[in-house]
Design an enzyme around this catalytic site. Structure first.
Site, mmCIF file in Angstrom:
data_model
loop_
_atom_site.group_PDB
_atom_site.id
_atom_site.type_symbol
_atom_site.label_atom_id
_atom_site.label_comp_id
_atom_site.label_asym_id
_atom_site.label_seq_id
_atom_site.Cartn_x
_atom_site.Cartn_y
_atom_site.Cartn_z
ATOM 1 N N TRP A 151 33.139 7.424 51.782
ATOM 2 C CA TRP A 151 34.418 6.785 52.121
ATOM 3 C C TRP A 151 34.290 5.310 51.713
ATOM 4 C CZ3 TRP A 151 35.434 4.139 57.286
ATOM 5 C CH2 TRP A 151 36.783 3.851 57.461
ATOM 6 N N ASP A 232 28.393 9.101 61.068
ATOM 7 C CA ASP A 232 29.818 8.824 61.137
ATOM 8 C C ASP A 232 30.510 10.175 61.300
ATOM 9 O OD1 ASP A 232 32.396 8.012 60.934
ATOM 10 O OD2 ASP A 232 32.266 7.226 58.891
ATOM 11 N N LYS A 268 41.807 11.688 63.540
ATOM 12 C CA LYS A 268 42.160 12.954 62.879
ATOM 13 C C LYS A 268 42.246 14.099 63.873
ATOM 14 C CE LYS A 268 40.842 10.317 59.446
ATOM 15 N NZ LYS A 268 41.403 9.873 58.225
HETATM 16 C C1 PLP Z 1 34.288 9.111 56.749
HETATM 17 C C2 PLP Z 1 35.231 8.313 57.575
HETATM 18 N N1 PLP Z 1 34.751 7.517 58.517
HETATM 19 C C3 PLP Z 1 35.541 6.790 59.300
HETATM 20 C C4 PLP Z 1 36.907 6.832 59.141
HETATM 21 C C5 PLP Z 1 37.667 5.965 60.074
HETATM 22 O O1 PLP Z 1 38.877 6.350 60.479
HETATM 23 P P1 PLP Z 1 39.557 5.656 61.723
HETATM 24 O O2 PLP Z 1 39.123 4.234 61.757
HETATM 25 O O3 PLP Z 1 40.993 5.824 61.468
HETATM 26 O O4 PLP Z 1 39.062 6.404 62.921
HETATM 27 C C6 PLP Z 1 37.477 7.626 58.151
HETATM 28 C C7 PLP Z 1 38.913 7.658 57.913
HETATM 29 O O5 PLP Z 1 39.435 8.051 56.933
HETATM 30 C C8 PLP Z 1 36.607 8.402 57.361
HETATM 31 O O6 PLP Z 1 37.067 9.209 56.413
#
Ligand code: PLP
Length: 421
Positions: A151, A232, A268
């Site tokens: 990401w 993560d 999500k």
């Molecule tokens: C791999 C990964 N980590 C962390 C996040 C963080 O998302 P959020 O800050 O919206 O919880 C995302 C969001 O797309 C992600 O794909």
């Protein structure tokens, strides 16, 4: 005296106004975020055929954003009962408690022994950032090993925390699967005691996860090298439809006695994207260490945002704290995951029916929200320019944006741009 004289002369000469106007003269526009930029371009496109498979947010089969029924019910229960006071610096204790159970297990000994330092975070991004800052502060000479690819924001997060980054092999472009040999080599070759960022499940952007057996080997090798695993886990439940199953990688590391860190997010799996609710946890050697680590995590958050937002935390603790609502949540997570899995099968079938000379097996082998299609940046440009289909140039398709209504159109367009490759 000299300083005063300068000020006076600037004022009297009118220099001050010109001087002020150059305050930000050195600021160039920031490069567009590769993911958010896709949505901007999609919104600006007037075509009735346009399709957005760029953004990582779930859509129903009509392409509409979804608010889960368990969340609506939690909102109804909270309405009128929630005051707007600040949460403690570490966030909602109840929400954090429920969140740890999801990652570490309902009856985890580590929870019972109070060995986990955990704070509510600004969703998954905030959890990663807080950890990166913590790493920098208490392991100032360390680096972070990040998978290739990952990401994109992971790079920004550890860069801004000023932690040097190294990479490790993850994706194998030829097989469109895991580069297990490359990954294991990199784990072995990293200096003992290195920090690694691992996606717990539903790897973004590839949709490629290690098998259970491979996770066991990875964990074994981490142990041999004394590496630290930071998981993560932004998609718990989105891979298989079952949050327990999706936590398997973490549970393997726990069984093997690792002290790990975890970033969790409800963006999500509970559809709470904009509520920014998540959790950072660090498993410690004992309760005393956990108390110290938690106090330092809070200390890091204090000058950044003081304390985390209240509404999303109350929604989560209401849903997970009530057996009936939790059951409903589990059902709804499975519905979302199953719809995505179903769309993978339909997309692959459509491409095969069109007589594509390429193999699309990886579309159904990969898991989670994303399909790493293997399309080149030039093919993606054609999808966008000729077919009004929006995605990132690395060929990542958000399966959550694929619907019964657009899957045929999408398959046809992919076939058109890839058939002569
Ligand atoms: C791999 C990964 N980590 C962390 C996040 C963080 O998302 P959020 O800050 O919206 O919880 C995302 C969001 O797309 C992600 O794909």
């Amino acid at each position: 005296m000299a300083f005063k004289a300068v000020i006076i002369s600037r004022r009297s000469s009118g220099f001050g106004a010109r001087w002020m106007s150059t305050w930000w003269g050195n600021v160039e526009p920031a490069p567009k975020d590769p993911i958010l930029g896709v949505t901007e371009a999609f919104l600006a496109d007037p075509s009735p055929d346009k399709v957005n498979v760029g953004v990582g947010a779930y859509r129903d089969d009509n392409g509409k954003p979804v608010v889960l029924e368990c969340v609506r019910e939690a909102e109804r229960r909270i309405a009128g009962h929630l005051n707007m006071e600040y949460l403690p610096m570490g966030g909602s204790v109840k929400m954090v408690e429920e969140t740890l159970k999801l990652a570490y297990g309902e009856n985890s000994e580590f929870i019972q022994d109070k060995r986990i330092a955990a704070v509510q975070s600004l969703s998954g991004t905030g959890a990663c950032r807080l950890f990166a800052d913590f790493q920098k502060r208490f392991r100032p000479d360390s680096q972070i090993y990040i998978p290739v690819p990952t990401w994109a924001n992971h790079h920004n997060i550890w860069r801004d925390a000023q932690v040097p980054q190294r990479t490790f092999h993850y994706y194998h472009p030829e097989s469109r699967g895991l580069d297990f040999a490359g990954l294991m080599d990199d784990i072995k070759n990293a200096p003992n005691g290195s920090f690694f960022l691992l996606h717990a499940c539903a790897h973004n952007p590839t949709g490629v996860d290690p098998s259970e057996e491979q996770w066991r080997e990875i964990s074994y090798q981490f142990k041999a090298k004394g590496h630290f695993a930071f998981f993560d886990m932004a998609y718990q439940g989105f891979a298989s439809g079952d949050p327990e199953r999706d936590a398997k990688s973490i549970r393997i590391f726990l069984e093997d006695g690792h002290l790990i860190g975890i970033a969790q997010s409800y963006a999500k799996n509970m559809g709470l994207y904009g509520q920014r609710v998540g959790c950072l946890s660090v498993l410690c050697e004992d309760e005393k260490q956990a108390v110290a680590v938690k106090s330092q995590l809070q200390q890091l958050g204090r000058p950044m945002y003081s304390n985390p937002p209240v509404q999303g935390a109350f929604i989560v603790s209401t849903v997970l704290g009530d057996p009936e609502l939790k059951t409903l949540w589990l059902k709804e997570v499975k519905v979302m995951a199953d719809r995505i899995i179903g769309m993978r099968t339909t997309l692959r079938e459509n491409l095969e029916k069109l007589g594509s000379p390429l193999s699309w097996e990886h579309v159904t082998n990969q898991i989670g929200m994303f399909c790493y299609s293997g399309l080149t940046p030039e093919q993606v440009d054609r999808l966008t320019n000729e077919f009004h289909i929006y995605l990132t140039r690395n060929g990542r398709i958000s399966m959550a944006g694929v619907t019964t209504g657009n899957v045929g159109y999408l398959a046809n367009a992919i076939h058109e741009v890839s058939k002569s490759a």
